[in-house]
Design an enzyme around this catalytic site. Structure first.
Site, PDB file in Angstrom:
ATOM      1  N   ASP A   1       0.855  -1.183   0.000  1.00 28.90           N
ATOM      2  CA  ASP A   1       0.000   0.000   0.000  1.00 28.90           C
ATOM      3  C   ASP A   1       0.894   1.238   0.000  1.00 28.90           C
ATOM      4  OD1 ASP A   1      -1.788   2.007   0.450  1.00 28.90           O
ATOM      5  OD2 ASP A   1      -2.585   1.215   2.334  1.00 28.90           O
TER       6      ASP A   1
ATOM      7  N   ASP B   1      -3.138   2.563  -5.826  1.00 26.95           N
ATOM      8  CA  ASP B   1      -1.988   2.570  -4.929  1.00 26.95           C
ATOM      9  C   ASP B   1      -1.875   1.319  -4.049  1.00 26.95           C
ATOM     10  OD1 ASP B   1      -4.175   3.101  -3.413  1.00 26.95           O
ATOM     11  OD2 ASP B   1      -3.361   4.815  -2.357  1.00 26.95           O
ATOM     12  N   GLU B   2      -2.588   0.266  -4.416  1.00 25.54           N
ATOM     13  CA  GLU B   2      -2.495  -0.963  -3.627  1.00 25.54           C
ATOM     14  C   GLU B   2      -2.418  -2.165  -4.552  1.00 25.54           C
ATOM     15  OE1 GLU B   2      -5.498  -0.904   0.043  1.00 25.54           O
ATOM     16  OE2 GLU B   2      -6.274   0.009  -1.775  1.00 25.54           O
TER      17      GLU B   2
END
Lengths: 411, 369
Positions: free
Chosen positions: A9, A105-106
């Protein structure tokens, strides 16, 4: 066999991207917000320095400015984030092909099979954190667990720059005291539903009789109960984000359109939707038409086709059918949306008897190629030249189709 | 209107006509069935104006008359009545009927009979006679290929063609085509062609008996009529040009095989269980003395080898499994003769030793990975 799943993350991703690009921003309260010039912009991301002063995602620019007067406001630059996200994914792919992008973003990684090659999950996590920091300039939190749920929960436990391992044995001690809202899969609505059952912490949920949850919330009730006990069998699926559900486009018209004119816009939209479907290798079974007038009356109707298609002609025909059925020719239209749903990728193609379909297919394919090579306006339907055309006829065609150009023109 | 009838006779007549009625029609009178008593016969008519079905039964008439009763109530009501003599009595000056059974009574409100569509009158058309059981089987062999895509009306119908002594039915949805010929006893002077809605013929197939008694078919400019002793069906024709189907039937082949229909059907259906997403396509490999049915999907793979005589070149071709099994089901023969002209062109399926029937099946392009 127990799995080793990892969630990576990126910390305060959008803000971190700007800090990575501009050293002057590092260590400063960076706030990425809708449109700082306009007061009603909303905060999309805030660096940890800004968060320390109480700036949170979702605040308005005005509120954020009040909380953090020295904040540096930056307009979001989405291409930049997509680019950074892709760079990070490439690094993750160096470790394992089993990477499931979960959001911009993960990403989940399944490193079960990497032990002999790369070492223990914790060592792998250290290596990839280091590479992302060095090569991209961004820190990330990594959660490690025997499944996606625990990996995700672990990553949440330590931010920024964390590295946390959660084992099933840790669940009662580390997860159960947390409020139930923190559990993956519990949103504000479910939090409210659960509160009514006097479930406040993840532990409350884990100890609640599962049959009552099942009766109240169906299969999802049982899934949440299993989640609360740290159990999750879902696989890391590298293709999950690539599954497109529908392809659509809508346009707000320059003035009120009626009857025949809408037909023209539907042709243009159908062509665009069909072309996008073909480019992605999709064919769809449902056509969805949305219409709005200038008084906010709106309508959305769908029609299931007898077979999968990626042809503008089929989409247009279905859209016209919906239009005739559900909208009077006298009613004005201000916005038209057309979408192709029920998509399936790379379908085997059923051939037809009289070759009409194959001919149309070929024609549309050729148009795709011409547009790809000579540009969007190189070829289009003649109806677009009428007053109602929106995509092509805004300016008079300065290069007429070559077959109309018998005489060389002086320019 | 006043008459006595038995429950089975009434049920039979209602069942016959009710498929022609659309219970949700915006015109109230069209949501009902017309009851008409003349002489000692009750004529029941159901119609959506496109398709009209009339069935007559014998009743004990006290007074003649007519009324339209809503299908929503009359059909279920009659079904639930006890099997004892039933009397219908319409109240003079109203549109209600009182149904008396034993010591019980029920009354239903209906509509004026005047506005109900009647069977179109037959002027002069081409008439032929076919045994009911033959027609029923012919229809079964072609109706599966009718399209349900309302945007291309021509394909939702069956082409009926009479030329000399030959009576022919053709149906196609462009993915497959079925064609059945029948030799008439009498010769017709003027050749005729008509496209009859698939729905109409579905009803004809449902309502015709397994008897050798003949059904007469009359084709007019805008209508087709089917009639037996107690049944009349009238249907509007589909306007338009039927595609030149004869041109697309391959005359030559590069590969031909004869296999047991049942074996290839079972194999196809088993293979299709693995190909459930999107189009269930299955690969057919014709090689020396066998036909291999196989498919590989994310779920797994299957391979079945069916022995059979193969002439010509080996060939690999993909078919939609559902289309294939429907075509095989309609074949009506223990042995299939399959003729192929290439992996991307129509296959011809024939019942071995029977020239009166054939169906075409278009392949799918091999799936790309």
């Amino acid at each position: 066999m127990s799995r080793a799943i990892m969630l990576v993350d990126m910390n305060a991703f959008f803000a971190s991207v700007h800090q990575a690009l501009d050293p002057a921003l590092r260590g400063r309260p960076v706030i990425v917000a809708g449109d700082p010039a306009r007061r009603h912009g909303v905060v999309l991301a805030a660096s940890y320095e800004a968060r320390a002063r109480g700036v949170k995602t979702g605040l308005t620019v005005a509120e954020a400015r009040l909380a953090c007067p020295g904040g540096i406001f930056i307009k979001p630059q989405h291409e930049l984030y997509v680019d950074f996200s892709a760079r990070i994914l490439r690094i993750l792919h160096d470790f394992t092909p089993l990477v499931e992008p979960f959001s911009i973003d993960e990403a989940f990684l399944d490193v079960t099979g990497c032990y002999k090659l790369l070492g223990s999950p914790v060592e792998i996590a250290r290596q990839l954190k280091e590479r992302i920091r060095r090569e991209v300039g961004i820190t990330c939190s990594v959660g490690i667990g025997p499944n996606k749920l625990l990996a995700k929960m672990a990553a949440e436990l330590q931010k920024p720059d964390g590295l946390t391992v959660l084992t099933p044995e840790d669940v009662p001690r580390r997860l159960w005291p947390l409020p139930v809202r923190e559990l993956f899969g519990v949103g504000p609505r479910y939090e409210e539903h659960l509160r009514k059952l006097n479930i406040h912490t993840i532990g409350d949920l884990a100890c609640f009789p599962v049959d009552i949850l099942k009766r109240r919330f169906g299969v999802y009730g049982e899934t949440l109960w299993l989640f609360a006990r740290g159990i999750d069998h879902s696989p890391v699926d590298p293709g999950s984000l690539k599954q497109v559900k529908s392809i659509g486009q809508q346009i707000t018209l320059p003035r009120d359109y009626r009857g025949e004119e809408i037909r023209v816009v539907l042709w243009e939209l159908a062509d665009r939707v069909a072309r996008r479907a073909r480019t992605g290798g999709y064919a769809g079974k449902t056509v969805i038409l949305s219409l709005k007038d200038s008084h906010f009356n709106w309508l959305s109707r769908r029609k299931t086709l007898p077979c999968y298609t990626s042809l503008a002609e089929d989409i247009h025909r279905a859209a016209m059918d919906l239009l005739e059925r559900h909208w009077s020719p006298r009613w004005p239209v201000r916005l038209v949306g057309l979408a192709l749903g029920g998509l399936a990728a790379r379908l085997p193609e059923q051939l037809t008897l009289f070759g009409q379909r194959e001919k149309r297919q070929k024609a549309e394919q050729v148009c795709d190629n011409i547009k790809k090579r000579y540009g969007e306006k190189a070829i289009f339907r003649a109806v677009s030249l009428t007053r109602a055309g929106v995509f092509y006829a805004a300016e008079p065609p300065d290069t007429a189709p070559s077959f109309l150009m018998k005489m060389p023109r002086d320019r | 209107m006043k008459f006595n009838a038995s429950k089975p006779a009434l049920m039979h007549a209602i069942n016959a006509v009710q498929k022609a009625v659309s219970p949700r029609s915006p015109l109230p009178v069209l949501t009902g069935i017309l009851f008409e008593v003349t002489g000692n016969r009750l004529y029941l008519t159901g119609s959506d104006t496109e398709l009209t079905i009339q069935c007559n039964i014998e009743v004990e008439t006290e007074t003649e008359g007519a009324i339209v009763l809503p299908i929503r109530y009359i059909s279920d009501l009659v079904r639930s009545l006890p099997d004892i003599p039933i009397q219908f009595n319409s109240i003079p000056g109203s549109t209600s009927v009182i149904i008396t059974y034993g010591t019980s009574q029920v009354s239903i409100h209906g509509y004026e009979p005047e506005q109900y569509p009647r069977l179109p009158s037959i002027n002069r058309g081409t008439g032929i006679q076919v045994p009911q059981d033959e027609l029923k089987e012919m229809l079964r062999q072609v109706l599966f290929a009718v399209s349900n895509d309302e945007t291309r009306p021509v394909f939702t119908g069956v082409l009926m063609q009479v030329d000399g002594k030959q009576f022919r039915l053709v149906a196609t949805d462009t993915y497959r085509l079925a064609m059945k010929n029948y030799q008439l006893e009498e010769e017709i002077e003027q050749p005729v062609r008509a496209i009859i809605p698939g729905k109409t013929l579905g009803e004809v197939a449902r309502l015709t008996g397994n008897t050798e008694e003949k059904i007469s078919i009359i084709l007019e400019e805008n209508h087709a009529f089917f009639s037996t002793a107690d049944l009349k069906i009238a249907s509007r024709l589909i306007a338009g040009q039927y595609p030149p189907y004869e041109q697309v039937i391959p005359r030559e082949f590069v590969t031909r095989t004869r296999v047991t229909t049942r074996e290839i059907m079972d194999a196809t259906e088993r293979a299709s269980l693995l190909a459930r997403d999107g189009y269930p396509v299955v690969k057919f490999t014709l090689q020396e003395n066998s036909c291999v049915v196989s498919v590989q999907t994310q779920a797994g793979w299957i391979r079945e080898e069916i022995s059979g005589l193969v002439e010509g070149e080996p060939l690999e071709i993909w078919f939609n499994a559902r289309y294939m099994s429907e075509s095989l089901r309609a074949l009506n023969s223990d042995e299939l003769c399959l003729e192929l002209t290439g992996p991307l062109s129509a296959a011809v399926l024939r019942p071995a030793g029977d020239d009166s029937y054939l169906s075409l099946l278009l392949p799918a392009k091999p799936p790309k990975d």
